[in-house]
Design a protein around this motif. Structure first.
Motif, PDB file in Angstrom:
ATOM      1  N   GLY A  80       0.849  -1.208   0.000  1.00 11.93           N
ATOM      2  CA  GLY A  80       0.000   0.000   0.000  1.00 11.93           C
ATOM      3  C   GLY A  80       0.877   1.247   0.000  1.00 11.93           C
ATOM      4  O   GLY A  80       0.671   2.164   0.797  1.00 11.93           O
ATOM      5  N   ALA A  81       1.846   1.252  -0.897  1.00 15.73           N
ATOM      6  CA  ALA A  81       2.822   2.359  -0.879  1.00 15.73           C
ATOM      7  C   ALA A  81       2.244   3.646  -1.473  1.00 15.73           C
ATOM      8  O   ALA A  81       1.283   3.622  -2.243  1.00 15.73           O
ATOM      9  CB  ALA A  81       4.079   1.951  -1.637  1.00 15.73           C
ATOM     10  N   ARG A  82       2.863   4.753  -1.083  1.00 11.77           N
ATOM     11  CA  ARG A  82       2.487   6.074  -1.597  1.00 11.77           C
ATOM     12  C   ARG A  82       3.742   6.719  -2.178  1.00 11.77           C
ATOM     13  O   ARG A  82       4.780   6.770  -1.495  1.00 11.77           O
ATOM     14  CB  ARG A  82       1.956   6.977  -0.474  1.00 11.77           C
ATOM     15  N   VAL A  83       3.620   7.216  -3.397  1.00 11.03           N
ATOM     16  CA  VAL A  83       4.726   7.950  -4.020  1.00 11.03           C
ATOM     17  C   VAL A  83       4.246   9.370  -4.266  1.00 11.03           C
ATOM     18  O   VAL A  83       3.152   9.574  -4.811  1.00 11.03           O
ATOM     19  CB  VAL A  83       5.158   7.303  -5.366  1.00 11.03           C
ATOM     20  N   VAL A  84       5.033  10.328  -3.823  1.00  9.77           N
ATOM     21  CA  VAL A  84       4.675  11.732  -4.015  1.00  9.77           C
ATOM     22  C   VAL A  84       5.789  12.397  -4.818  1.00  9.77           C
ATOM     23  O   VAL A  84       6.960  12.341  -4.440  1.00  9.77           O
ATOM     24  CB  VAL A  84       4.505  12.460  -2.662  1.00  9.77           C
TER      25      VAL A  84
ATOM     26  N   THR B  63      -5.111   8.469  -7.218  1.00  9.96           N
ATOM     27  CA  THR B  63      -3.779   8.262  -7.806  1.00  9.96           C
ATOM     28  C   THR B  63      -3.751   8.946  -9.165  1.00  9.96           C
ATOM     29  O   THR B  63      -4.795   9.174  -9.789  1.00  9.96           O
ATOM     30  CB  THR B  63      -3.430   6.759  -7.898  1.00  9.96           C
ATOM     31  N   GLY B  64      -2.539   9.331  -9.579  1.00  8.75           N
ATOM     32  CA  GLY B  64      -2.385  10.012 -10.868  1.00  8.75           C
ATOM     33  C   GLY B  64      -2.929  11.424 -10.865  1.00  8.75           C
ATOM     34  O   GLY B  64      -3.360  11.914 -11.913  1.00  8.75           O
ATOM     35  N   THR B  65      -2.906  12.084  -9.708  1.00  7.66           N
ATOM     36  CA  THR B  65      -3.457  13.443  -9.635  1.00  7.66           C
ATOM     37  C   THR B  65      -2.342  14.490  -9.590  1.00  7.66           C
ATOM     38  O   THR B  65      -1.193  14.193  -9.277  1.00  7.66           O
ATOM     39  CB  THR B  65      -4.352  13.623  -8.397  1.00  7.66           C
ATOM     40  N   PHE B  66      -2.734  15.729  -9.861  1.00  9.48           N
ATOM     41  CA  PHE B  66      -1.848  16.904  -9.835  1.00  9.48           C
ATOM     42  C   PHE B  66      -2.607  17.961  -9.039  1.00  9.48           C
ATOM     43  O   PHE B  66      -3.652  18.434  -9.493  1.00  9.48           O
ATOM     44  CB  PHE B  66      -1.597  17.340 -11.288  1.00  9.48           C
TER      45      PHE B  66
ATOM     46  N   SER C 286      -0.926  -2.687  -7.805  1.00  8.34           N
ATOM     47  CA  SER C 286      -0.128  -3.118  -6.643  1.00  8.34           C
ATOM     48  C   SER C 286      -0.481  -2.310  -5.398  1.00  8.34           C
ATOM     49  O   SER C 286       0.249  -2.358  -4.396  1.00  8.34           O
ATOM     50  CB  SER C 286       1.365  -2.927  -6.936  1.00  8.34           C
ATOM     51  N   GLY C 287      -1.548  -1.520  -5.496  1.00 11.27           N
ATOM     52  CA  GLY C 287      -1.963  -0.726  -4.333  1.00 11.27           C
ATOM     53  C   GLY C 287      -1.097   0.497  -4.110  1.00 11.27           C
ATOM     54  O   GLY C 287      -1.142   1.125  -3.049  1.00 11.27           O
ATOM     55  N   ILE C 288      -0.302   0.859  -5.126  1.00 11.41           N
ATOM     56  CA  ILE C 288       0.604   2.012  -4.983  1.00 11.41           C
ATOM     57  C   ILE C 288      -0.075   3.246  -5.573  1.00 11.41           C
ATOM     58  O   ILE C 288      -0.489   3.230  -6.731  1.00 11.41           O
ATOM     59  CB  ILE C 288       1.945   1.746  -5.711  1.00 11.41           C
TER      60      ILE C 288
ATOM     61  N   ALA D 226       1.220  11.616   1.080  1.00 17.45           N
ATOM     62  CA  ALA D 226       2.062  10.487   1.518  1.00 17.45           C
ATOM     63  C   ALA D 226       1.359   9.624   2.548  1.00 17.45           C
ATOM     64  O   ALA D 226       1.781   8.495   2.816  1.00 17.45           O
ATOM     65  CB  ALA D 226       3.369  11.011   2.095  1.00 17.45           C
ATOM     66  N   THR D 227       0.278  10.157   3.117  1.00 16.78           N
ATOM     67  CA  THR D 227      -0.424   9.432   4.189  1.00 16.78           C
ATOM     68  C   THR D 227      -1.866   9.096   3.781  1.00 16.78           C
ATOM     69  O   THR D 227      -2.713   8.875   4.644  1.00 16.78           O
ATOM     70  CB  THR D 227      -0.408  10.265   5.496  1.00 16.78           C
ATOM     71  N   LEU D 228      -2.118   9.062   2.472  1.00 14.80           N
ATOM     72  CA  LEU D 228      -3.465   8.731   1.974  1.00 14.80           C
ATOM     73  C   LEU D 228      -3.870   7.332   2.421  1.00 14.80           C
ATOM     74  O   LEU D 228      -3.048   6.407   2.420  1.00 14.80           O
ATOM     75  CB  LEU D 228      -3.470   8.732   0.439  1.00 14.80           C
ATOM     76  N   GLY D 229      -5.144   7.187   2.738  1.00 10.77           N
ATOM     77  CA  GLY D 229      -5.658   5.874   3.105  1.00 10.77           C
ATOM     78  C   GLY D 229      -5.944   5.031   1.869  1.00 10.77           C
ATOM     79  O   GLY D 229      -5.847   5.508   0.732  1.00 10.77           O
ATOM     80  N   THR D 230      -6.328   3.785   2.111  1.00  7.47           N
ATOM     81  CA  THR D 230      -6.691   2.874   1.014  1.00  7.47           C
ATOM     82  C   THR D 230      -7.838   3.485   0.207  1.00  7.47           C
ATOM     83  O   THR D 230      -8.753   4.071   0.784  1.00  7.47           O
ATOM     84  CB  THR D 230      -7.147   1.518   1.592  1.00  7.47           C
ATOM     85  N   GLY D 231      -7.760   3.346  -1.109  1.00  4.42           N
ATOM     86  CA  GLY D 231      -8.819   3.889  -1.958  1.00  4.42           C
ATOM     87  C   GLY D 231      -8.629   5.356  -2.275  1.00  4.42           C
ATOM     88  O   GLY D 231      -9.491   5.976  -2.913  1.00  4.42           O
ATOM     89  N   GLY D 232      -7.512   5.929  -1.840  1.00  6.15           N
ATOM     90  CA  GLY D 232      -7.227   7.335  -2.134  1.00  6.15           C
ATOM     91  C   GLY D 232      -6.941   7.536  -3.612  1.00  6.15           C
ATOM     92  O   GLY D 232      -6.797   6.569  -4.371  1.00  6.15           O
TER      93      GLY D 232
END
Ligand SMILES: NC(=O)c1ccc[n+]([C@@H]2O[C@H](COP(=O)([O-])OP(=O)(O)OC[C@H]3O[C@@H](n4cnc5c(N)ncnc54)[C@H](OP(=O)(O)O)[C@@H]3O)[C@@H](O)[C@H]2O)c1
Length: 229
Positions: free
Chosen positions: A121-125, A217-220, A173-175, A209-215
């Motif tokens: 459940g990684a987060r990339v910023v 992705t691919g946003t600006f 992959s939940g990223i 970086a601390t978004l929960g599951t279902g947050g």
């Protein structure tokens, strides 16, 4: 406990992101080029993002100790053409700026992908800017007209594209991979012209970086909400 890595964490907004993620109880690797620059409470990790061996070694260090990476903040960047008009900018300005803010981001992200996948459940910023917005730049107004830099702004447009491409592939992959604009902050990068503090700029990165599951992705986005591509 979550494991985080912030590149360019020795000063400016990156230092604040590292400190704030530490405040969320994460183990924070502070990517720095001088270990003495790492903020208190973080683990210094020698990481020049343009140095292939350093990038490989960083992934090895995190992997050997934790076997995963939960948060990656691609913050390191330079602005190689501050005060240079697009017509004055050279391929040299472009190369220097892309080396850190585009190729460096890909080098680090590529090296970390196995560890990010292992998180589950990684987060990339990715630290970008509203100056990257083609919509705002083609409107020819405001800060995008005032800060019209060929190398820096286009490097961040490339980073935005990279954000979406990674987001699309890694969603399975939940990223979650998102690009954020910290606003105009008073740091070395801006010659301390910004109206916001580095800590204020860091906040939106920490939120993504601390978004929960279902947050998302691919946003600006910035603190005020979505920005136009
Ligand atoms: N400040 C703003 O108003 C603003 C606005 C929009 C977006 N941003 C973005 O926010 C991020 C942080 O900006 P900032 O204002 O905090 O910049 P800054 O104060 O100039 O700090 C830049 C950071 O990047 C690091 N860095 C530079 N080259 C590197 C390399 N080859 N390898 C590893 N680290 C390297 C620096 O490390 P050293 O100390 O080792 O040089 C420093 O920690 C950048 O991505 C920037 O584009 C900033």
């Amino acid at each position: 406990m979550k494991i985080a890595l912030v590149t360019g964490a020795g000063r400016g907004i990156g230092r604040e992101i590292a400190r704030q993620l530490g405040g969320h109880g994460m183990v924070v690797f502070a990517g720095v080029r001088d270990e003495s620059q790492a903020p208190e409470g973080t683990r210094p990790l020698l990481l020049d993002v343009t140095d292939e061996a350093a990038v490989t070694n960083a992934a090895k260090t995190v992997g050997e100790e934790f076997g995963r990476l939960d948060v990656l903040v691609n913050n390191a960047a330079i602005c190689g053409d501050l005060g240079v008009t697009p017509a004055e900018a050279t391929a040299g300005h472009m190369r220097a700026t892309y080396e850190v803010g585009v190729f460096g981001v890909v080098a680090v992200t590529h090296a970390m992908i196995p560890l990010l996948r292992a998180s589950g459940g990684a987060r990339v910023v990715n630290m970008t800017t509203r100056l990257a917005s083609l919509a705002l730049t083609s409107a020819g107004e405001g800060i995008n007209a005032e800060w019209a830099m060929l190398a820096y702004n286009s490097a961040k447009s490339a980073l935005n594209a990279i954000t979406v491409l990674y987001a699309n592939e890694l969603a399975g992959s939940g990223i979650l991979v998102n690009a954020v604009d910290p606003g105009h902050c008073a740091t070395d990068l801006t010659g301390h012209t910004g109206t916001r503090t580095a800590a204020q700029g860091a906040a939106v990165a920490v939120r993504m970086a601390t978004l929960g599951t279902g947050g998302p992705t691919g946003t600006f986005s910035s603190e005020e909400g979505p920005l136009p591509w």
